[in-house]
Design a protein around this motif. Structure first.
Motif, mmCIF file in Angstrom:
data_model
loop_
_atom_site.group_PDB
_atom_site.id
_atom_site.type_symbol
_atom_site.label_atom_id
_atom_site.label_comp_id
_atom_site.label_asym_id
_atom_site.label_seq_id
_atom_site.Cartn_x
_atom_site.Cartn_y
_atom_site.Cartn_z
ATOM 1 N N GLU A 21 0.342 -1.268 0.007
ATOM 2 C CA GLU A 21 -0.019 -0.161 0.160
ATOM 3 C C GLU A 21 0.708 1.316 0.262
ATOM 4 N N TYR A 22 2.102 1.125 1.071
ATOM 5 C CA TYR A 22 2.708 1.990 0.869
ATOM 6 C C TYR A 22 4.004 2.040 0.862
ATOM 7 N N SER A 39 6.757 6.800 2.918
ATOM 8 C CA SER A 39 5.769 5.959 3.486
ATOM 9 C C SER A 39 4.835 6.889 4.868
ATOM 10 N N VAL A 40 4.175 5.375 5.594
ATOM 11 C CA VAL A 40 3.883 6.138 7.021
ATOM 12 C C VAL A 40 4.358 5.714 8.335
ATOM 13 N N ASP A 72 0.837 9.986 2.624
ATOM 14 C CA ASP A 72 1.068 8.594 3.496
ATOM 15 C C ASP A 72 2.502 8.145 2.717
ATOM 16 N N HIS A 73 3.136 10.023 2.371
ATOM 17 C CA HIS A 73 4.287 9.757 0.949
ATOM 18 C C HIS A 73 5.126 11.070 2.551
ATOM 19 N N ASP A 112 -1.804 9.303 9.508
ATOM 20 C CA ASP A 112 -1.023 8.372 9.689
ATOM 21 C C ASP A 112 -2.231 7.575 10.532
ATOM 22 N N LEU A 115 -4.397 5.186 9.032
ATOM 23 C CA LEU A 115 -3.290 3.913 8.260
ATOM 24 C C LEU A 115 -2.767 3.106 8.801
ATOM 25 N N HIS A 227 1.682 3.336 -4.675
ATOM 26 C CA HIS A 227 1.255 2.742 -4.266
ATOM 27 C C HIS A 227 0.688 1.368 -4.967
#
Ligand SMILES: [Zn+2]
Length: 309
Positions: A21-22, A39-40, A72-73, A112, A115, A227
């Motif tokens: 996903e990330y 990512s997270v 998410d980045h 965050d 997620l 993603h």
């Protein structure tokens, strides 16, 4: 070919790490490693464990590149700094500015956390890997990069490309000798299991199309999406770009046609958001509907349509 399950070696010394996903993309050369994407926060320790299993120690990881300032980045950055003491963090000047705003980072923290919980529910993270809020509500950037700059790691040299449209601050990275292209969210949110795109031109439809066309022309052999997948093989990459462009244009045309046909922006955004949510539940229905409202807004703006109140 699609690569979807990190950790996976995409090609020699170039890895898809983190979670599907990330993901982050790591290139290692002798004793130096560069990571694209952050990512997270809950995924950062996963990345460190995956690198350790590859024999890449904490001292070797020297750069992490922020592709754009969306939660998410970027929320992995503070944790990655703790895990990798020699880390230099790079981002565009616009992203650096956003990441210095406390209010923005405080909002990113909420996303965050949501997620991390969603990744655990999906079984992509274990319960031990929790969201880690940063000590301060800002994310420091050590070096700003823009169009024309180069990021080097060992023998690899990545050209920095400004590819706005998804966000104003979106960067892509091209290693021409190796045929590698890292585009982050420039081609939308692709869901391989549905072979479906959720176009993501949150900042500008026209700019997003221009960016996609420019990236497609590079003729890359490896396309790293931020993603769900890496596309490997020049023909597959070309086909992916053609289909992503057509999916983006169709989405835009649908929005314009529905509004011209009398549907309200709000009703349309709710409908579009529900369609995405039916395919992925990584965030709530409300999140997707709010983001689809941005897409409707950008599409109407592109056509110069002002909705009747
Ligand atoms: Zn994004």
């Amino acid at each position: 070919m699609l690569i979807k399950s990190p950790p996976a070696e995409i090609t020699r010394d170039f890895w898809m790490l983190g979670t599907a996903e990330y993901p982050v993309f790591g290139y290692r050369d002798a004793d130096e490693c560069v990571l694209f994407e952050a990512s997270v926060s809950a995924v950062a320790p996963v990345i460190a464990r995956q690198l350790a299993a590859l024999g890449v120690g904490p001292e070797a990881v020297q750069q992490v590149i922020v592709t754009h300032a969306h939660p998410d980045h970027v929320m992995g950055v503070p944790v990655l700094r703790k895990l990798f003491p020699r880390l230099t963090v790079l981002a565009s000047p616009v992203a650096a500015k956003t990441l210095g705003v406390e209010k923005a980072v405080a909002f990113f923290c909420k996303v965050d956390q949501a997620l991390a919980a969603a990744l655990q529910t999906a079984g992509s993270l274990s319960g031990a890997d929790q969201a880690q809020p940063p000590a301060e509500m800002r994310i420091g950037i050590d070096r700003t990069i823009q169009e024309g700059d180069t990021v080097t790691a060992g023998e690899a040299s990545f050209a920095v490309l400004e590819t706005p449209g998804h966000s104003e601050c979106s960067l892509s990275f091209h290693e021409p000798r190796r045929g590698w292209l890292i585009v982050s969210d420039a081609t939308g949110y692709y869901l391989p299991e549905h072979d479906w795109w959720w176009p993501n031109y949150f900042a500008s439809y026209g700019a997003n199309l221009d960016s996609m066309r420019r990236l497609a022309e590079l003729g890359a052999e490896v396309l790293c999406l931020s993603h769900n997948a890496v596309v490997s093989g020049a023909e597959h990459v070309a086909a992916y770009f053609a289909r992503a462009l057509s999916a983006t244009e169709s989405y835009h045309h649908r929005i314009v046609a529905e509004v011209r046909g009398g549907k309200s922006s709000r009703a349309l955004a709710e409908e579009l958001g529900a369609e995405v949510y039916a395919k992925t539940q990584l965030l709530g229905l409300d999140f997707f509907q709010k983001n689809c409202a941005l897409l409707v807004k950008q599409s109407l703006q592109h056509e110069g349509i002002t909705e009747q109140a």
